[in-house]
Design a protein around this motif. Structure first.
Motif, mmCIF file in Angstrom:
data_model
loop_
_atom_site.group_PDB
_atom_site.id
_atom_site.type_symbol
_atom_site.label_atom_id
_atom_site.label_comp_id
_atom_site.label_asym_id
_atom_site.label_seq_id
_atom_site.Cartn_x
_atom_site.Cartn_y
_atom_site.Cartn_z
ATOM 1 N N HIS A 365 0.888 -1.283 -0.115
ATOM 2 C CA HIS A 365 0.071 0.127 -0.076
ATOM 3 C C HIS A 365 0.758 1.087 0.122
ATOM 4 C CE1 HIS A 365 -3.406 -2.606 0.788
ATOM 5 N NE2 HIS A 365 -2.774 -2.838 1.780
ATOM 6 N N ALA A 366 1.957 1.074 -0.689
ATOM 7 C CA ALA A 366 3.084 2.124 -0.813
ATOM 8 C C ALA A 366 2.522 3.218 -1.919
ATOM 9 C CB ALA A 366 4.325 1.807 -0.943
ATOM 10 N N THR A 367 2.987 4.531 -1.591
ATOM 11 C CA THR A 367 2.980 5.630 -2.769
ATOM 12 C C THR A 367 4.288 6.180 -3.384
ATOM 13 O OG1 THR A 367 2.825 7.416 -0.931
ATOM 14 C CG2 THR A 367 0.744 6.585 -1.528
ATOM 15 N N GLU A 368 5.418 5.567 -2.779
ATOM 16 C CA GLU A 368 6.662 5.847 -3.158
ATOM 17 C C GLU A 368 7.441 4.561 -3.029
ATOM 18 O OE1 GLU A 368 10.257 8.937 -2.290
ATOM 19 O OE2 GLU A 368 8.269 9.159 -1.012
ATOM 20 N N PHE A 369 8.409 4.503 -4.101
ATOM 21 C CA PHE A 369 9.099 3.547 -4.265
ATOM 22 C C PHE A 369 10.587 3.756 -4.717
ATOM 23 C CE2 PHE A 369 11.373 -0.004 -6.348
ATOM 24 C CZ PHE A 369 11.116 -1.004 -5.632
ATOM 25 N N LYS A 370 11.685 3.515 -4.086
ATOM 26 C CA LYS A 370 13.026 4.204 -4.302
ATOM 27 C C LYS A 370 13.898 3.025 -4.755
ATOM 28 C CE LYS A 370 16.494 7.021 -2.425
ATOM 29 N NZ LYS A 370 17.005 7.878 -1.234
ATOM 30 N N LEU A 371 14.749 3.200 -5.776
ATOM 31 C CA LEU A 371 15.791 2.145 -6.345
ATOM 32 C C LEU A 371 16.917 3.025 -6.175
ATOM 33 C CD1 LEU A 371 15.210 -0.455 -8.939
ATOM 34 C CD2 LEU A 371 17.384 1.024 -9.061
ATOM 35 N N ASN A 377 33.717 0.328 -2.070
ATOM 36 C CA ASN A 377 34.861 0.231 -2.525
ATOM 37 C C ASN A 377 35.813 -0.797 -1.470
ATOM 38 O OD1 ASN A 377 37.197 0.466 -4.402
ATOM 39 N ND2 ASN A 377 37.838 2.044 -2.905
ATOM 40 N N ALA A 378 35.378 -0.855 -0.027
ATOM 41 C CA ALA A 378 35.603 -1.629 0.725
ATOM 42 C C ALA A 378 36.103 -3.017 0.497
ATOM 43 C CB ALA A 378 35.327 -1.265 2.137
ATOM 44 N N ASN A 379 34.949 -3.576 0.018
ATOM 45 C CA ASN A 379 34.974 -4.833 -0.243
ATOM 46 C C ASN A 379 34.543 -5.297 -1.750
ATOM 47 O OD1 ASN A 379 32.243 -4.048 -0.195
ATOM 48 N ND2 ASN A 379 31.546 -5.775 1.508
ATOM 49 N N ASN A 380 34.376 -4.230 -2.579
ATOM 50 C CA ASN A 380 34.324 -4.458 -4.154
ATOM 51 C C ASN A 380 32.873 -5.084 -4.397
ATOM 52 O OD1 ASN A 380 34.862 -3.893 -6.703
ATOM 53 N ND2 ASN A 380 35.792 -6.022 -6.776
ATOM 54 N N MET A 381 31.744 -4.410 -3.680
ATOM 55 C CA MET A 381 30.474 -4.503 -3.768
ATOM 56 C C MET A 381 29.630 -3.524 -4.322
ATOM 57 S SD MET A 381 30.695 -7.812 -2.777
ATOM 58 C CE MET A 381 28.931 -8.441 -2.388
ATOM 59 N N ALA A 382 28.594 -3.990 -5.261
ATOM 60 C CA ALA A 382 27.512 -3.222 -5.669
ATOM 61 C C ALA A 382 26.380 -3.286 -4.925
ATOM 62 C CB ALA A 382 26.992 -3.566 -7.150
ATOM 63 N N ILE A 383 25.817 -2.237 -4.366
ATOM 64 C CA ILE A 383 24.624 -2.163 -3.268
ATOM 65 C C ILE A 383 23.413 -1.739 -4.010
ATOM 66 C CG2 ILE A 383 23.925 -1.582 -0.940
ATOM 67 C CD1 ILE A 383 26.758 -2.933 -0.837
ATOM 68 N N LEU A 384 22.554 -2.586 -4.079
ATOM 69 C CA LEU A 384 21.189 -2.337 -4.868
ATOM 70 C C LEU A 384 20.067 -2.347 -3.716
ATOM 71 C CD1 LEU A 384 19.496 -1.778 -7.324
ATOM 72 C CD2 LEU A 384 19.266 -4.153 -7.606
ATOM 73 N N THR A 385 19.504 -1.037 -3.474
ATOM 74 C CA THR A 385 18.688 -1.156 -2.343
ATOM 75 C C THR A 385 17.115 -0.766 -2.951
ATOM 76 O OG1 THR A 385 20.001 -0.189 -0.852
ATOM 77 C CG2 THR A 385 17.886 0.153 -0.136
ATOM 78 N N LEU A 386 16.195 -1.460 -2.733
ATOM 79 C CA LEU A 386 14.799 -1.209 -2.918
ATOM 80 C C LEU A 386 13.884 -1.022 -1.997
ATOM 81 C CD1 LEU A 386 16.079 -4.058 -4.968
ATOM 82 C CD2 LEU A 386 14.021 -3.103 -6.402
ATOM 83 N N GLU A 387 13.304 0.135 -1.727
ATOM 84 C CA GLU A 387 12.450 0.487 -0.563
ATOM 85 C C GLU A 387 11.277 1.171 -0.852
ATOM 86 O OE1 GLU A 387 14.809 3.040 2.147
ATOM 87 O OE2 GLU A 387 16.040 3.803 0.226
ATOM 88 N N ASP A 388 10.310 1.243 0.069
ATOM 89 C CA ASP A 388 8.895 1.912 -0.138
ATOM 90 C C ASP A 388 8.499 2.371 1.069
ATOM 91 O OD1 ASP A 388 7.429 0.157 1.423
ATOM 92 O OD2 ASP A 388 7.758 -1.305 -0.040
ATOM 93 N N ASN A 389 7.536 3.248 1.102
ATOM 94 C CA ASN A 389 7.139 4.017 2.283
ATOM 95 C C ASN A 389 5.607 3.422 2.705
ATOM 96 O OD1 ASN A 389 5.319 4.832 0.047
ATOM 97 N ND2 ASN A 389 5.314 7.002 0.806
ATOM 98 N N GLY A 390 5.657 2.139 2.384
ATOM 99 C CA GLY A 390 4.162 1.238 2.649
ATOM 100 C C GLY A 390 4.094 0.971 4.196
ATOM 101 N N ASN A 391 3.214 -0.141 4.436
ATOM 102 C CA ASN A 391 3.139 -0.680 5.812
ATOM 103 C C ASN A 391 4.121 -1.166 6.330
ATOM 104 O OD1 ASN A 391 0.442 0.282 5.198
ATOM 105 N ND2 ASN A 391 -0.102 -2.080 4.522
#
Length: 456
Positions: A365-371, A377-391
């Motif tokens: 039931h979100a109205t906003e979704f952020k990608l 660089n410390a451990n050579n990792m790509a960080i992908l974050t998917l978050e919303d403002n829902g329940n």
């Protein structure tokens, strides 16, 4: 000690060896010493007089004439290569216990004077003039000690050794009994706990309160018991969930078919369509289970290659933007401009993103979704974050979100059409890419799914 005494006796006879060397030089032979047993013995006795090695008097060797007196039948004959004709010599009775025998031998090993019995072991000290060996002083080796200060010393040492041994045993007992208890008791507790684990009793722990290896072992044991307990709960929950998910559509389908067979409901196209919907839901659930099984056993195929993750997500966001807009959700982008090269399968990555976005649309039931995409660089990792403002989701549910058929709602309402397997599939896809996935509370107030993928 016996070897020491034998060596000390030879050292004490060193002047005698020098004296014998002088005697030999007088005639350049041992002729003056031949068969002079008594004189040889006196020479030895004079040198050892007053010492612990002072020998007893030796009776002269008895002689026998072949025509007048013969040795007893079977009597041993003493070795003497200088006897001629019928002259023989009988060996006297063996020496008394620990009595030393002395003999002078020429350079060929033949006896010149003294007493030499071949069955007895001798120490032979060479007699030399300059560098030439002219003979040997043979001294019988003692086998054990029966008198003298050495025997007293040994007896005293034996008493001390017994005392030391008894004190050592007592000390060892005082130390080892508490030490063995200190070591054995924790091992018994751990062994007892391991036996309970084999019987399926996982709700237990061992608290040894130690900082040594056994303390580490008890902590590892507690971790093992906790892991087994959680796995057992997950297994039971999995069985309950799968039975529920399969029972529900089958029960509905059976009820509708029986109602039509009993003429309770007419056999119409709409009623058959309703039954077909349940079949579709059942088929969808079975397909998801089959997909999960394939990922677990390595049956899901991946066509990985090096991809610029930044470019891949940027090109795909327009599709997600329109998809979320139709559901009334605004997409916010926060993608780094840095090129992040990852070894991935784009198709599986899109499947992963679609599952998470679908969950957001159906359940949050979100109205906003952020990608967001960042690079660590410390451990050579790509960080992908998917978050919303829902329940959002309570913290107690977050560790279980990626389990098979896990649902946050206790009612297990299937009105949204979900099977509870989407996040499990996401988890397996990330693991296949040697990454990591977890759920956290979003900075927007809802749920955040954080995915880490190794960069090349």
């Amino acid at each position: 000690m016996v070897d020491y005494v034998n060596s000390k006796e030879i050292q004490a006879l060193a002047p005698t060896i020098a004296k014998l060397s002088q005697i030999y030089q007088q005639e350049n032979s041992w002729r003056v010493m031949e068969n002079k047993h008594q004189g040889f013995h006196q020479l030895i006795s004079k040198q050892l007089e007053g010492s612990a090695f002072s020998p007893r008097p030796i009776n002269p060797m008895p002689r026998y004439n072949d025509f007048h007196e013969r040795p007893p039948i079977g009597a041993p004959i003493e070795k003497n290569n200088r006897l001629h004709g019928n002259e023989t010599r009988r060996i006297p009775p063996p020496p008394k216990e620990n009595m030393a025998l002395y003999a002078l031998l020429n350079n060929e090993g033949d006896i010149v004077a003294g007493r030499y019995i071949e069955s007895i072991d001798y120490s032979k000290t060479p007699i030399k003039i300059d560098t030439k060996t002219i003979g040997y002083l043979a001294v019988s080796k003692r086998k054990h000690l029966t008198e003298g200060y050495e025997v007293d010393f040994l007896e005293q040492q034996r008493s001390y050794l017994w005392l030391i041994a008894m004190l050592s045993m007592g000390l060892v007992a005082l130390i080892t009994f508490p030490l063995s208890r200190h070591v054995v008791e924790p091992i018994k507790l751990i062994a007892k706990g391991m036996h309970k684990l084999t019987q399926g009793e996982y709700q237990q722990s061992i608290d040894l309160k130690r900082k040594d290896e056994l303390g580490e072992l008890s902590r590892d044991y507690n971790e093992l018991a906790l892991t087994l307990s959680e796995n057992d709960k997950a297994r039971k929950r999995w069985l309950a969930n799968i039975s529920h998910e399969l029972r529900t559509p089958v029960a509905i389908l059976r009820g509708e078919l029986e109602a039509m067979l009993d003429d309770v409901r007419p056999i119409t196209k709409s009623n058959i369509a309703s039954a077909a919907d349940e079949v579709k839901h059942l088929q969808h659930l079975i397909d998801d289970l089959s997909l999960l099984t394939s990922t677990d056993i390595g049956g899901m195929r991946y066509r990985k290659q090096n991809e610029n993750l930044t470019a891949v997500l940027t090109s795909e966001l327009d599709k997600y933007d329109s998809y979320l807009s139709n559901a009334g959700i605004t997409l916010t982008r926060d993608i780094t401009t840095k090129n992040i090269i990852t070894f991935i399968d784009k198709t599986r990555l899109f499947q992963l993103l679609e599952n998470i976005i679908n969950n957001c649309i159906k359940y949050s039931h979100a109205t906003e979704f952020k990608l967001s995409l960042t690079y660590k660089n410390a451990n050579n990792m790509a960080i992908l974050t998917l978050e919303d403002n829902g329940n959002g989701v309570d913290k107690k549910h977050m560790p279980h979100l990626f389990e098979y058929l896990y649902r946050v709602d206790d009612s297990r309402n299937r009105s949204m059409g979900g099977s509870g397997l989407g996040l499990s599939i996401c988890h397996n896809i990330v693991m296949a890419h040697q990454g990591d996935i977890k759920a956290e509370i979003s900075s927007l107030g809802g749920l955040a799914i954080i995915i880490q993928l190794p960069a090349t």
